[in-house]
Write a protein that holds these residues in place. Structure first.
Motif, short mmCIF file in Angstrom:
data_model
loop_
_atom_site.label_atom_id
_atom_site.label_comp_id
_atom_site.label_asym_id
_atom_site.label_seq_id
_atom_site.Cartn_x
_atom_site.Cartn_y
_atom_site.Cartn_z
N PRO A 16 0.84 -1.17 0.00
CA PRO A 16 0.00 0.00 0.00
C PRO A 16 0.89 1.24 0.00
CG PRO A 16 -0.04 -1.04 2.15
CD PRO A 16 0.74 -1.90 1.25
N PRO A 18 2.74 4.54 1.19
CA PRO A 18 3.16 4.96 2.53
C PRO A 18 2.20 6.03 3.08
CG PRO A 18 4.61 5.89 0.88
CD PRO A 18 3.67 4.98 0.17
N LEU A 19 2.14 5.99 4.42
CA LEU A 19 1.27 6.96 5.07
C LEU A 19 1.94 8.33 5.01
CD1 LEU A 19 0.22 4.94 8.25
CD2 LEU A 19 -1.16 5.41 6.24
N PRO A 20 1.18 9.30 4.89
CA PRO A 20 1.78 10.63 4.86
C PRO A 20 2.34 10.97 6.26
CG PRO A 20 -0.61 10.80 4.78
CD PRO A 20 -0.26 9.35 4.73
N PRO A 21 3.39 11.75 6.35
CA PRO A 21 3.97 12.09 7.65
C PRO A 21 2.94 12.84 8.51
CG PRO A 21 5.08 13.26 5.87
CD PRO A 21 4.06 12.38 5.25
N ASN A 22 3.00 12.46 9.85
CA ASN A 22 2.10 13.08 10.81
C ASN A 22 2.94 14.02 11.67
OD1 ASN A 22 0.31 13.73 12.81
ND2 ASN A 22 -0.40 11.65 13.15
N LYS A 25 2.63 13.54 15.53
CA LYS A 25 3.28 12.32 16.01
C LYS A 25 4.79 12.53 16.05
CE LYS A 25 3.87 7.48 14.82
NZ LYS A 25 3.59 6.47 13.82
#
Length: 164
Positions: A16, A18-22, A25
């Motif tokens: 999938p 990658p998740l976008p940077p948070n 967090k």
């Protein structure tokens, strides 16, 4: 014209995206990292101080142990010396006891038999000197009795003036 329907199938092993940077967090992770780092430095400083104190105490204990060992050796020598002196004292006490028992078993000689003048003239001299000393002692005692008014002047003079 129409196109034939095509089947679209998803790739079988595709990952999938990658998740976008948070940013929130990441910020929390940085805060946690800084807090842990600060605690680690504090613990390291405390440990370092504690180690220095422990090393100083260790050196002090080693010096005290060496001093105690020297004192123990000195006490050992003193005990040996005391034991030797006690043994000598016991021997001397035993010897003194023997001398006392020997002296008690003997008859005590009289003073007159021990003090004997070598000649008759010396014996007469001893007698005269003892009489003279006895007279001096009597006069001294009577003089003090007169001074303290224990005797009267008449009694004092009667001693020195013979009755006619």
């Amino acid at each position: 014209m129409s196109l034939p329907p095509t089947e679209i199938s998803p790739p079988l092993s595709a990952a999938p995206p990658p998740l976008p940077p948070n940013p929130e967090k990441d910020h929390l992770l940085q805060e946690i990292s800084r807090a842990l780092h600060t605690r680690a430095e504090s613990a390291l400083a405390k440990t370092h101080t504690s180690l220095e104190q422990t090393a100083a105490q260790c050196e002090s204990i080693i010096r005290a142990e060496a001093k105690m060992e020297r004192e123990r050796a000195e006490l050992g020598r003193a005990i040996e010396l005391c034991d030797k002196d006690a043994e000598i004292l016991r021997e001397r006490i035993a010897m003194a006891g023997e001398v006392i028992r020997d002296a008690e078993s003997r008859e005590v000689p009289g003073v007159d038999t021990v003090v004997v003048a070598p000649t008759v003239v010396h014996t007469q001299l001893y007698d005269l000197v003892t009489e003279d000393m006895a007279i001096e002692d009597t006069i001294y005692v009577l003089g003090r009795a007169l001074d303290r008014e224990r005797i009267s002047l008449d009694v004092f003079l009667k001693v020195f003036i013979p009755a006619s």
